[in-house]
Each structure stands twice: as C-alpha cells, then as structure tokens.
Design a protein around this motif. Structure first.
Motif, PDB file in Angstrom:
ATOM      1  N   CYS A   1       0.960  -1.190  -0.064  1.00 27.50           N
ATOM      2  CA  CYS A   1       0.066   0.063   0.084  1.00 27.50           C
ATOM      3  C   CYS A   1       1.089   1.193   0.009  1.00 27.50           C
ATOM      4  O   CYS A   1       0.617   2.180  -0.600  1.00 27.50           O
ATOM      5  CB  CYS A   1      -0.865  -0.111   1.282  1.00 27.50           C
ATOM      6  N   ARG A   2       1.815   1.194   0.601  1.00 21.81           N
ATOM      7  CA  ARG A   2       2.911   2.280   0.758  1.00 21.81           C
ATOM      8  C   ARG A   2       3.533   2.329  -0.664  1.00 21.81           C
ATOM      9  O   ARG A   2       3.762   3.833  -0.902  1.00 21.81           O
ATOM     10  CB  ARG A   2       3.860   2.171   2.108  1.00 21.81           C
TER      11      ARG A   2
ATOM     12  N   CYS B   1       2.305   1.570  -3.603  1.00 19.26           N
ATOM     13  CA  CYS B   1       1.515   1.823  -4.779  1.00 19.26           C
ATOM     14  C   CYS B   1       0.475   2.852  -4.732  1.00 19.26           C
ATOM     15  O   CYS B   1       0.135   3.536  -5.514  1.00 19.26           O
ATOM     16  CB  CYS B   1       0.715   0.435  -5.015  1.00 19.26           C
ATOM     17  N   CYS B   2      -0.033   3.296  -3.489  1.00 19.82           N
ATOM     18  CA  CYS B   2      -1.019   4.115  -3.100  1.00 19.82           C
ATOM     19  C   CYS B   2      -0.642   5.428  -2.399  1.00 19.82           C
ATOM     20  O   CYS B   2      -1.169   5.908  -1.513  1.00 19.82           O
ATOM     21  CB  CYS B   2      -2.066   3.530  -2.345  1.00 19.82           C
ATOM     22  N   ILE B   3       0.292   5.999  -3.031  1.00 17.73           N
ATOM     23  CA  ILE B   3       1.317   7.372  -2.758  1.00 17.73           C
ATOM     24  C   ILE B   3       0.379   8.394  -3.446  1.00 17.73           C
ATOM     25  O   ILE B   3       0.868   8.492  -4.516  1.00 17.73           O
ATOM     26  CB  ILE B   3       2.740   7.508  -2.775  1.00 17.73           C
ATOM     27  N   HIS B   4      -0.467   8.996  -2.738  1.00 17.45           N
ATOM     28  CA  HIS B   4      -1.130  10.079  -3.563  1.00 17.45           C
ATOM     29  C   HIS B   4      -1.196  11.515  -2.294  1.00 17.45           C
ATOM     30  O   HIS B   4      -1.237  11.186  -1.340  1.00 17.45           O
ATOM     31  CB  HIS B   4      -2.800  10.044  -3.732  1.00 17.45           C
ATOM     32  N   THR B   5      -0.944  12.609  -2.988  1.00 13.20           N
ATOM     33  CA  THR B   5      -1.031  13.643  -2.317  1.00 13.20           C
ATOM     34  C   THR B   5      -2.622  13.940  -1.782  1.00 13.20           C
ATOM     35  O   THR B   5      -3.320  13.506  -2.621  1.00 13.20           O
ATOM     36  CB  THR B   5      -0.341  14.916  -2.860  1.00 13.20           C
TER      37      THR B   5
ATOM     38  N   GLU C   1      -4.302  15.027  -5.131  1.00  7.50           N
ATOM     39  CA  GLU C   1      -4.666  13.972  -5.944  1.00  7.50           C
ATOM     40  C   GLU C   1      -5.939  13.210  -5.337  1.00  7.50           C
ATOM     41  O   GLU C   1      -6.744  12.645  -6.129  1.00  7.50           O
ATOM     42  CB  GLU C   1      -3.410  12.986  -5.973  1.00  7.50           C
ATOM     43  N   TRP C   2      -5.839  12.844  -4.137  1.00  8.06           N
ATOM     44  CA  TRP C   2      -6.935  12.357  -3.513  1.00  8.06           C
ATOM     45  C   TRP C   2      -8.293  13.093  -3.661  1.00  8.06           C
ATOM     46  O   TRP C   2      -9.522  12.538  -4.055  1.00  8.06           O
ATOM     47  CB  TRP C   2      -7.127  12.054  -1.965  1.00  8.06           C
TER      48      TRP C   2
ATOM     49  N   ILE D   1      -9.318  12.450  -7.438  1.00 13.74           N
ATOM     50  CA  ILE D   1     -10.114  11.268  -7.374  1.00 13.74           C
ATOM     51  C   ILE D   1     -11.587  11.295  -6.901  1.00 13.74           C
ATOM     52  O   ILE D   1     -12.371  10.741  -7.431  1.00 13.74           O
ATOM     53  CB  ILE D   1      -9.186  10.152  -6.634  1.00 13.74           C
TER      54      ILE D   1
END
Length: 84
Positions: A4-5, A7-11, A14-15, A18
């Motif tokens: 998760c850390r 692959c799922c790095i979004h600011t 960005e969230w 989304i």
C-alpha cells in the motif's frame, strides 16, 4: 502495509481530484439511468395506447408476433434510439 505504501502514494490534492472524479461519474451515471427510465416510461405510454387498437380482440397470433418483431427492430435500432 508495504504494498500500500509503495503503490498508493497520493497527495491530498490527488485524493481530492479522485473524489471529484468519482462524484462526477456518479452524477452522469444517475442522469444516464434517469434518461433510460424516462425513455422506457414514454415507450410504455405511447405503445400502451395504440397496442390495443392495433391488435384488437380477433387478431391472428402470427400477425401479432410480426408486429412485435417489427416494433422491436425499430426500437432496437441505434439510429432510432438516438433520434428519440
């Protein structure tokens, strides 16, 4: 945890984008389904009024089948559906 850390790095920005994209998707999906419901309701109203007079009580079942096939072909045609 580790996947998760990696692959799922979004600011947070960005969230937010989304989330807004998902809200817009749900908004347009709702109106698409509403349009389909209105199209179906109008077809029932228009078809219900004239179906009884077209078929009548003493209609040949083969003629009724052919009328149903013709109506289905006309309504299933993409150009007809687009123009409605």
């Amino acid at each position: 945890g580790e996947v998760c850390r990696a692959c799922c790095i979004h600011t947070p920005k960005e969230w937010g984008m989304i989330f807004i994209g998902l809200c817009v998707l749900c908004f347009f999906l709702y109106f698409f389904l509403l349009g389909l419901e209105l199209l179906g309701s109008s077809a029932k109203v228009l078809g219900g009024c004239s179906a009884g007079t077209i078929l009548g009580n003493e209609t040949n079942p083969i003629a009724a089948l052919m009328i149903g096939v013709l109506a289905t072909v006309l309504l299933q045609s993409s150009s007809t559906t687009t123009s409605i």
